[in-house]
Motif scaffolding. Sequence first.
Motif, PDB file in Angstrom:
ATOM      1  N   HIS A  13     -66.275 -20.055  40.062  1.00  0.00           N
ATOM      2  CA  HIS A  13     -64.907 -19.605  40.169  1.00  0.00           C
ATOM      3  C   HIS A  13     -64.985 -18.309  40.844  1.00  0.00           C
ATOM      4  O   HIS A  13     -64.136 -17.961  41.598  1.00  0.00           O
ATOM      5  CB  HIS A  13     -64.580 -19.351  38.956  1.00  0.00           C
ATOM      6  CG  HIS A  13     -63.082 -18.832  38.591  1.00  0.00           C
ATOM      7  ND1 HIS A  13     -62.728 -17.648  38.499  1.00  0.00           N
ATOM      8  CD2 HIS A  13     -61.907 -19.875  38.616  1.00  0.00           C
ATOM      9  CE1 HIS A  13     -61.123 -17.632  38.460  1.00  0.00           C
ATOM     10  NE2 HIS A  13     -60.899 -18.753  38.466  1.00  0.00           N
ATOM     11  N   SER A  14     -65.772 -17.535  40.602  1.00  0.00           N
ATOM     12  CA  SER A  14     -66.023 -16.312  41.221  1.00  0.00           C
ATOM     13  C   SER A  14     -66.098 -16.091  42.596  1.00  0.00           C
ATOM     14  O   SER A  14     -65.503 -15.438  43.406  1.00  0.00           O
ATOM     15  CB  SER A  14     -67.168 -15.360  40.579  1.00  0.00           C
ATOM     16  OG  SER A  14     -67.375 -14.038  41.074  1.00  0.00           O
ATOM     17  N   LYS A  15     -66.982 -17.038  43.302  1.00  0.00           N
ATOM     18  CA  LYS A  15     -67.374 -17.292  44.479  1.00  0.00           C
ATOM     19  C   LYS A  15     -66.075 -17.844  45.209  1.00  0.00           C
ATOM     20  O   LYS A  15     -65.895 -17.383  46.309  1.00  0.00           O
ATOM     21  CB  LYS A  15     -68.585 -18.395  44.835  1.00  0.00           C
ATOM     22  CG  LYS A  15     -69.816 -17.597  44.240  1.00  0.00           C
ATOM     23  CD  LYS A  15     -70.358 -16.602  45.241  1.00  0.00           C
ATOM     24  CE  LYS A  15     -71.811 -16.121  44.901  1.00  0.00           C
ATOM     25  NZ  LYS A  15     -72.167 -14.811  45.695  1.00  0.00           N
ATOM     26  N   GLY A  16     -65.165 -18.630  44.499  1.00  0.00           N
ATOM     27  CA  GLY A  16     -64.222 -19.237  45.257  1.00  0.00           C
ATOM     28  C   GLY A  16     -62.978 -17.954  45.296  1.00  0.00           C
ATOM     29  O   GLY A  16     -62.367 -18.036  46.302  1.00  0.00           O
ATOM     30  N   TYR A  17     -62.928 -17.125  44.226  1.00  0.00           N
ATOM     31  CA  TYR A  17     -62.104 -16.091  44.267  1.00  0.00           C
ATOM     32  C   TYR A  17     -62.344 -15.128  45.687  1.00  0.00           C
ATOM     33  O   TYR A  17     -61.446 -14.809  46.235  1.00  0.00           O
ATOM     34  CB  TYR A  17     -62.200 -15.342  42.925  1.00  0.00           C
ATOM     35  CG  TYR A  17     -61.090 -14.255  42.939  1.00  0.00           C
ATOM     36  CD1 TYR A  17     -59.859 -14.634  42.180  1.00  0.00           C
ATOM     37  CD2 TYR A  17     -61.230 -13.105  43.114  1.00  0.00           C
ATOM     38  CE1 TYR A  17     -58.682 -13.696  42.242  1.00  0.00           C
ATOM     39  CE2 TYR A  17     -60.405 -11.908  43.198  1.00  0.00           C
ATOM     40  CZ  TYR A  17     -59.029 -12.371  42.701  1.00  0.00           C
ATOM     41  OH  TYR A  17     -58.056 -11.498  42.724  1.00  0.00           O
ATOM     42  N   GLN A  18     -63.713 -14.912  45.657  1.00  0.00           N
ATOM     43  CA  GLN A  18     -64.167 -14.193  46.841  1.00  0.00           C
ATOM     44  C   GLN A  18     -63.671 -14.423  48.097  1.00  0.00           C
ATOM     45  O   GLN A  18     -63.454 -13.845  48.972  1.00  0.00           O
ATOM     46  CB  GLN A  18     -65.471 -13.532  46.528  1.00  0.00           C
ATOM     47  CG  GLN A  18     -65.917 -12.686  45.437  1.00  0.00           C
ATOM     48  CD  GLN A  18     -67.449 -12.860  45.220  1.00  0.00           C
ATOM     49  OE1 GLN A  18     -68.217 -13.145  46.076  1.00  0.00           O
ATOM     50  NE2 GLN A  18     -67.867 -12.301  44.112  1.00  0.00           N
ATOM     51  N   ALA A  19     -63.920 -15.870  48.098  1.00  0.00           N
ATOM     52  CA  ALA A  19     -63.617 -16.727  49.480  1.00  0.00           C
ATOM     53  C   ALA A  19     -61.987 -16.648  49.824  1.00  0.00           C
ATOM     54  O   ALA A  19     -61.516 -16.263  50.870  1.00  0.00           O
ATOM     55  CB  ALA A  19     -64.046 -18.164  49.413  1.00  0.00           C
ATOM     56  N   GLY A  20     -61.416 -16.436  48.743  1.00  0.00           N
ATOM     57  CA  GLY A  20     -59.654 -16.604  48.769  1.00  0.00           C
ATOM     58  C   GLY A  20     -59.310 -15.397  49.284  1.00  0.00           C
ATOM     59  O   GLY A  20     -58.206 -15.119  50.087  1.00  0.00           O
ATOM     60  N   ILE A  21     -59.729 -14.319  48.450  1.00  0.00           N
ATOM     61  CA  ILE A  21     -59.345 -12.907  49.030  1.00  0.00           C
ATOM     62  C   ILE A  21     -59.973 -12.480  50.461  1.00  0.00           C
ATOM     63  O   ILE A  21     -59.067 -12.096  50.910  1.00  0.00           O
ATOM     64  CB  ILE A  21     -60.196 -12.037  47.899  1.00  0.00           C
ATOM     65  CG1 ILE A  21     -59.484 -12.017  46.516  1.00  0.00           C
ATOM     66  CG2 ILE A  21     -60.191 -10.602  48.422  1.00  0.00           C
ATOM     67  CD1 ILE A  21     -58.034 -11.478  46.544  1.00  0.00           C
ATOM     68  N   ALA A  22     -60.909 -13.127  50.731  1.00  0.00           N
ATOM     69  CA  ALA A  22     -61.412 -13.014  52.114  1.00  0.00           C
ATOM     70  C   ALA A  22     -60.597 -13.743  53.051  1.00  0.00           C
ATOM     71  O   ALA A  22     -60.640 -13.611  54.408  1.00  0.00           O
ATOM     72  CB  ALA A  22     -62.821 -13.179  52.136  1.00  0.00           C
ATOM     73  N   GLY A  23     -59.738 -14.582  52.792  1.00  0.00           N
ATOM     74  CA  GLY A  23     -58.905 -15.305  53.527  1.00  0.00           C
ATOM     75  C   GLY A  23     -59.470 -16.723  54.181  1.00  0.00           C
ATOM     76  O   GLY A  23     -59.160 -17.342  55.129  1.00  0.00           O
ATOM     77  N   SER A  38     -64.182 -27.956  41.488  1.00  0.00           N
ATOM     78  CA  SER A  38     -62.931 -27.644  40.968  1.00  0.00           C
ATOM     79  C   SER A  38     -62.807 -26.204  40.268  1.00  0.00           C
ATOM     80  O   SER A  38     -61.620 -25.600  40.489  1.00  0.00           O
ATOM     81  CB  SER A  38     -62.403 -28.613  39.798  1.00  0.00           C
ATOM     82  OG  SER A  38     -63.364 -28.427  38.764  1.00  0.00           O
ATOM     83  N   HIS A  39     -63.793 -25.590  39.900  1.00  0.00           N
ATOM     84  CA  HIS A  39     -63.857 -24.038  39.473  1.00  0.00           C
ATOM     85  C   HIS A  39     -63.776 -23.325  40.700  1.00  0.00           C
ATOM     86  O   HIS A  39     -63.171 -22.386  40.781  1.00  0.00           O
ATOM     87  CB  HIS A  39     -65.187 -23.883  38.633  1.00  0.00           C
ATOM     88  CG  HIS A  39     -64.781 -24.282  37.309  1.00  0.00           C
ATOM     89  ND1 HIS A  39     -65.091 -25.385  36.844  1.00  0.00           N
ATOM     90  CD2 HIS A  39     -64.582 -23.625  36.075  1.00  0.00           C
ATOM     91  CE1 HIS A  39     -65.048 -25.553  35.464  1.00  0.00           C
ATOM     92  NE2 HIS A  39     -64.436 -24.406  35.055  1.00  0.00           N
ATOM     93  N   TRP A  40     -64.494 -23.629  41.824  1.00  0.00           N
ATOM     94  CA  TRP A  40     -64.402 -23.100  43.131  1.00  0.00           C
ATOM     95  C   TRP A  40     -63.115 -22.850  43.619  1.00  0.00           C
ATOM     96  O   TRP A  40     -62.294 -21.945  43.828  1.00  0.00           O
ATOM     97  CB  TRP A  40     -65.408 -23.510  44.049  1.00  0.00           C
ATOM     98  CG  TRP A  40     -65.577 -22.552  45.138  1.00  0.00           C
ATOM     99  CD1 TRP A  40     -66.465 -21.695  45.517  1.00  0.00           C
ATOM    100  CD2 TRP A  40     -64.661 -22.752  46.473  1.00  0.00           C
ATOM    101  NE1 TRP A  40     -66.404 -21.261  46.691  1.00  0.00           N
ATOM    102  CE2 TRP A  40     -65.431 -21.854  47.252  1.00  0.00           C
ATOM    103  CE3 TRP A  40     -63.605 -23.379  46.761  1.00  0.00           C
ATOM    104  CZ2 TRP A  40     -64.856 -21.501  48.469  1.00  0.00           C
ATOM    105  CZ3 TRP A  40     -63.140 -23.064  48.183  1.00  0.00           C
ATOM    106  CH2 TRP A  40     -63.562 -22.181  49.090  1.00  0.00           C
TER     107      TRP A  40
END
Length: 58
Positions: A13-23, A38-40
Amino acid sequence: MKRQKRDKLSRAHSKGYQAGIAGRSKENCPFQAFDARSHWLGGWREATGDRQLGINPR
């Protein structure tokens, strides 16, 4: 064992959040297992929503 599994999903989930913030695109998800993927994606969706609201976690 459950603690280790929870930590993996939390990290996904954390890695997915980081990827989303990075665009980055959601197609860049590195996980193949359904739970981790699904968590990502959940983290990625949360981050893209935050970006649209102008929230910057830095």
